[in-house]
Design an enzyme around this catalytic site. Structure first.
Site, PDB file in Angstrom:
ATOM      1  N   HIS A  43     -53.177 -34.919  -6.306  1.00 32.43           N
ATOM      2  CA  HIS A  43     -52.646 -34.514  -7.600  1.00 32.43           C
ATOM      3  C   HIS A  43     -51.136 -34.299  -7.501  1.00 32.43           C
ATOM      4  CE1 HIS A  43     -56.893 -33.661  -8.483  1.00 32.43           C
ATOM      5  NE2 HIS A  43     -56.546 -33.714  -9.763  1.00 32.43           N
ATOM      6  N   LYS A  72     -49.744 -28.669  -8.837  1.00 29.52           N
ATOM      7  CA  LYS A  72     -51.127 -28.176  -8.936  1.00 29.52           C
ATOM      8  C   LYS A  72     -51.358 -27.065  -7.921  1.00 29.52           C
ATOM      9  CE  LYS A  72     -55.940 -29.686  -9.226  1.00 29.52           C
ATOM     10  NZ  LYS A  72     -56.124 -29.025 -10.544  1.00 29.52           N
TER      11      LYS A  72
END
EC number: 1.17.1.8
Length: 261
Positions: free
Chosen positions: A151, A155
């Site tokens: 990600h 995150k």
């Protein structure tokens, strides 16, 4: 009558996408939009965010739950807890894609009001969950299972909620305990036999890549999903909200995107 949908976290990346999906869906209308207290948009029309609809941004979660048929939440653990309490108070169905919610007993709240929670609202990821479940049932415990996810660099939770959901799905299908068999690769130890391994990458603006591998000494089966645009999550969330209201609005319980698709 259109379904009145409230959005919590309307200024976030997902919140804006959800608002845009709502104005293009003929079954729904925006009932209210919540931003965190102190935002410069409080008491302003949501026009600067999407379009002039005569709807003002508010910091009151209660007001939006009271005026909505169903509410969508993509925020933080703390804000989600406030949403759960409001959902129970006003008996308003809640759809949430908030992750990093360890310790939150969703079933406790779902006993009072319909709640749909999924770590990933993408239809594609939920198809992936069905595929890995079937693969795990067919392959049993003879294959090493590895889950890799990547990600964006902002995150916070790791592994991702989607990766954990994939792991739990595999564990249930393989009839093993997830907690005692999952591990995050680190150090110099050899691989745990029968375990479900996780590997995590963070970088740039990657929206979400997930890969599940079933590996033995002779072959590797790999199932992948890559999100190209956050619209896929927003579209799934709106689909979930419509499904929850049309099918379960008077039936308390904990539901997921697996029920929707």
């Amino acid at each position: 009558m259109k379904i009145r949908v409230g959005v919590i976290g309307c200024l976030g990346r997902m919140g804006k996408k959800i608002l845009n999906e709502l104005i293009t869906n003929t079954k729904v209308e925006i009932a209210g939009a919540v931003a965190r207290s102190g935002s410069k948009y409080i008491d302003s029309d949501i026009g600067p965010i999407i379009a002039n609809l005569g709807i003002k941004v508010t910091s009151s979660i209660s007001d939006v739950f009271e005026s909505s048929d169903v509410v969508i939440d993509f925020t933080t653990k703390e804000c989600m807890l406030d949403c759960l309490k409001a959902a129970v108070k006003f008996k308003t169905p809640l759809v949430s894609g908030t992750t990093g919610i360890e310790g939150v007993d969703l079933k406790e709240y779902a006993a009072e009001v319909p709640i749909l929670w999924s770590a990933n609202m993408s239809v594609g990821v939920n198809v992936l969950l069905k595929l890995v479940k079937k693969a795990a049932e067919l392959l049993g415990n003879e294959y090493d299972v590895e889950i890799w996810e990547m990600h964006h660099n902002l995150k916070k939770d790791s592994p991702s909620g989607t990766a954990i959901e994939l792991g739990k799905t595999i564990a249930n299908a393989s009839k093993v305990d997830f907690q005692s068999n999952q591990y995050l690769h680190s150090g110099s130890n050899i691989r745990k036999k029968g375990g479900i391994g996780f590997a995590v990458s963070r970088g740039g603006g990657v929206i979400g890549d997930h890969s599940v591998m079933f590996v033995n000494s002779d072959e590797r089966i790999e199932l992948n999903h890559k999100a190209i645009d956050r619209t896929t999550f927003a579209r799934g969330a709106v689909q979930a909200a419509v499904w929850l209201y049309e099918n379960k609005r008077e039936i308390p319980g904990l539901y997921s995107m697996q029920d929707v698709i």
